[in-house]
Design an enzyme around this catalytic site. Structure first.
Site, PDB file in Angstrom:
ATOM      1  N   ASN A  12      44.639  75.309  17.693  1.00 32.27           N
ATOM      2  CA  ASN A  12      43.039  75.122  17.682  1.00 32.27           C
ATOM      3  C   ASN A  12      42.583  76.507  17.136  1.00 32.27           C
ATOM      4  O   ASN A  12      42.707  77.386  17.816  1.00 32.27           O
ATOM      5  CB  ASN A  12      42.578  74.950  19.081  1.00 32.27           C
ATOM      6  N   TRP A  13      42.227  76.441  15.769  1.00 36.03           N
ATOM      7  CA  TRP A  13      41.894  77.914  15.215  1.00 36.03           C
ATOM      8  C   TRP A  13      40.590  78.433  15.692  1.00 36.03           C
ATOM      9  O   TRP A  13      40.212  79.312  15.298  1.00 36.03           O
ATOM     10  CB  TRP A  13      41.905  77.860  13.396  1.00 36.03           C
ATOM     11  N   LYS A  14      39.677  77.482  16.265  1.00 36.47           N
ATOM     12  CA  LYS A  14      38.660  77.808  16.901  1.00 36.47           C
ATOM     13  C   LYS A  14      37.900  78.204  15.606  1.00 36.47           C
ATOM     14  O   LYS A  14      37.840  77.682  14.578  1.00 36.47           O
ATOM     15  CB  LYS A  14      38.480  78.898  17.858  1.00 36.47           C
ATOM     16  N   HIS A 100      36.623  70.118  24.386  1.00 34.58           N
ATOM     17  CA  HIS A 100      37.034  71.226  24.566  1.00 34.58           C
ATOM     18  C   HIS A 100      36.019  72.123  25.760  1.00 34.58           C
ATOM     19  O   HIS A 100      34.771  71.906  25.532  1.00 34.58           O
ATOM     20  CB  HIS A 100      37.186  72.026  23.403  1.00 34.58           C
ATOM     21  N   GLU A 102      35.120  74.944  25.778  1.00 36.49           N
ATOM     22  CA  GLU A 102      33.913  75.635  25.041  1.00 36.49           C
ATOM     23  C   GLU A 102      32.966  74.971  24.737  1.00 36.49           C
ATOM     24  O   GLU A 102      31.591  75.540  24.635  1.00 36.49           O
ATOM     25  CB  GLU A 102      34.794  76.575  24.032  1.00 36.49           C
ATOM     26  N   GLU A 175      43.577  71.534  30.328  1.00 43.84           N
ATOM     27  CA  GLU A 175      43.499  72.996  29.809  1.00 43.84           C
ATOM     28  C   GLU A 175      42.601  73.630  31.050  1.00 43.84           C
ATOM     29  O   GLU A 175      41.224  73.515  31.080  1.00 43.84           O
ATOM     30  CB  GLU A 175      42.542  73.244  28.606  1.00 43.84           C
ATOM     31  N   GLY A 181      42.354  81.784  26.923  1.00 45.47           N
ATOM     32  CA  GLY A 181      41.924  82.958  26.118  1.00 45.47           C
ATOM     33  C   GLY A 181      41.992  84.026  27.166  1.00 45.47           C
ATOM     34  O   GLY A 181      41.655  85.080  26.953  1.00 45.47           O
ATOM     35  N   SER A 220      46.354  79.637  27.307  1.00 43.51           N
ATOM     36  CA  SER A 220      47.366  81.196  27.035  1.00 43.51           C
ATOM     37  C   SER A 220      48.843  80.733  26.871  1.00 43.51           C
ATOM     38  O   SER A 220      49.519  81.337  27.500  1.00 43.51           O
ATOM     39  CB  SER A 220      47.192  81.884  28.212  1.00 43.51           C
ATOM     40  N   GLY A 241      45.517  77.789  21.452  1.00 35.55           N
ATOM     41  CA  GLY A 241      44.491  78.704  20.621  1.00 35.55           C
ATOM     42  C   GLY A 241      44.804  79.975  20.189  1.00 35.55           C
ATOM     43  O   GLY A 241      45.417  79.799  18.878  1.00 35.55           O
ATOM     44  N   GLY A 242      44.789  81.076  20.751  1.00 34.10           N
ATOM     45  CA  GLY A 242      45.065  82.412  20.270  1.00 34.10           C
ATOM     46  C   GLY A 242      46.311  82.492  19.620  1.00 34.10           C
ATOM     47  O   GLY A 242      46.329  83.030  18.392  1.00 34.10           O
TER      48      GLY A 242
HETATM   49  C1  PEP Z   1      42.187  76.391  23.322  1.00 29.52           C
HETATM   50  O1  PEP Z   1      41.484  76.876  22.660  1.00 29.52           O
HETATM   51  O2  PEP Z   1      42.310  75.203  23.403  1.00 29.52           O
HETATM   52  C2  PEP Z   1      43.246  77.338  24.033  1.00 29.52           C
HETATM   53  C3  PEP Z   1      44.219  76.799  24.794  1.00 29.52           C
HETATM   54  O3  PEP Z   1      43.315  78.451  23.831  1.00 29.52           O
HETATM   55  P1  PEP Z   1      44.356  79.846  24.314  1.00 29.52           P
HETATM   56  O4  PEP Z   1      45.575  79.410  23.743  1.00 29.52           O
HETATM   57  O5  PEP Z   1      43.620  80.835  23.453  1.00 29.52           O
HETATM   58  O6  PEP Z   1      44.173  79.937  25.819  1.00 29.52           O
END
Ligand code: PEP
Length: 260
Positions: A12-14, A100, A102, A175, A181, A220, A241-242
């Protein structure tokens, strides 16, 4: 391994890598994914990069899948700033991330709205990756399973109906909001407890839904914790994500998912 639940690793590049940087990242993902025939690797660029990344994937005949990060649950209309399921499909997506945390947190998306989106995604022929998870406060109050169950129950009928005759059209991403994050990751036992509960709720609805639905962990996930999480019996992949913004880290996570 259940073939309907091949490992699925989605990046997920956000709101990053919106232009040329997205194309470059996609090229690196295509390169490592060639070496991982037993893993479904998917990338979810921001809307502005989807069509360009889609062309790169098509030109290189890559098996890497393309996902939207959201959709609006109407096919078209006067909804300024929104994108529909058919538009994503036309741009080359087979997948879409929905609900998600967010979006739930910053855009006030409710369980009912997420369920509408799931129906719209399936109607457009997209596979939704539906995110659920508790906040830190909810976990500390011992409410994790109750909160996640409510989120899952909101779309359970929609996905059960879609499975009639279709093959594994859905993934659920557990999640924990406190792990997204933040660098704090759920331990394998914590993750497995929730994944197993989700599998049971699916099973109570339909045996085949439970058999075919991939349940991903997100929060994470990094190269150094991926193998332990992906080794849990009910963890069928990861939403990243990151770490998906760096092809080296994302590739290491995908390699950890490759069955031996
Ligand atoms: C996400 O955005 O779905 C996510 C899991 O982010 P991260 O891996 O950065 O925690």
């Amino acid at each position: 391994m259940n073939p309907a639940r091949r490992p699925l690793i989605c990046g997920n590049w956000k709101m990053y890598k919106g232009g040329l940087a997205g194309i470059e990242l996609a090229q690196s993902v295509i390169a490592f994914a060639k070496e991982l025939p037993k893993v479904d690797v998917v990338v979810a660029p921001p809307f502005t990069a989807i069509a360009a990344v889609g062309s790169v994937l098509e030109e290189s005949r890559s098996t890497v899948g393309l996902a939207g990060q959201n959709l609006y649950p109407k096919n078209e209309g006067a909804f300024t700033g929104e994108i529909s399921g058919p538009f994503l499909k036309e741009a080359g997506c087979a997948w879409v991330i929905l609900g998600h945390s967010e979006r739930r947190q910053y855009f006030a998306e409710t369980d009912a709205f997420v369920a509408d989106k799931v129906g719209a995604a399936l109607g457009a022929g997209l596979c939704p990756i539906i995110c659920v998870g508790e906040t830190l406060e909810q976990r500390e109050r011992g409410e994790t399973l109750r909160v996640v169950k409510t989120q899952v129950e909101a779309f359970l009928d929609v996905i059960a109906r879609a499975l009639d005759g279709a093959n594994a059209p859905v993934a659920i991403a557990y999640e924990p909001v406190w792990a997204i994050g933040t660098g704090k990751v759920a331990g394998p036992a914590e993750a497995e407890e929730v994944h197993q509960a989700i599998r049971t709720w699916l099973k109570n609805k339909s045996e085949s839904l439970a058999e075919k639905t991939r349940i991903l962990y997100g929060g994470s996930v990094k190269a150094d914790n991926a193998a332990a999480l992906l080794g849990c019996p009910n963890v069928d992949g990861a939403l990243v994500g990151g770490a998906s913004l760096d092809a080296g880290s994302f590739g290491a996570i995908a390699r950890a998912a490759q069955p031996s």
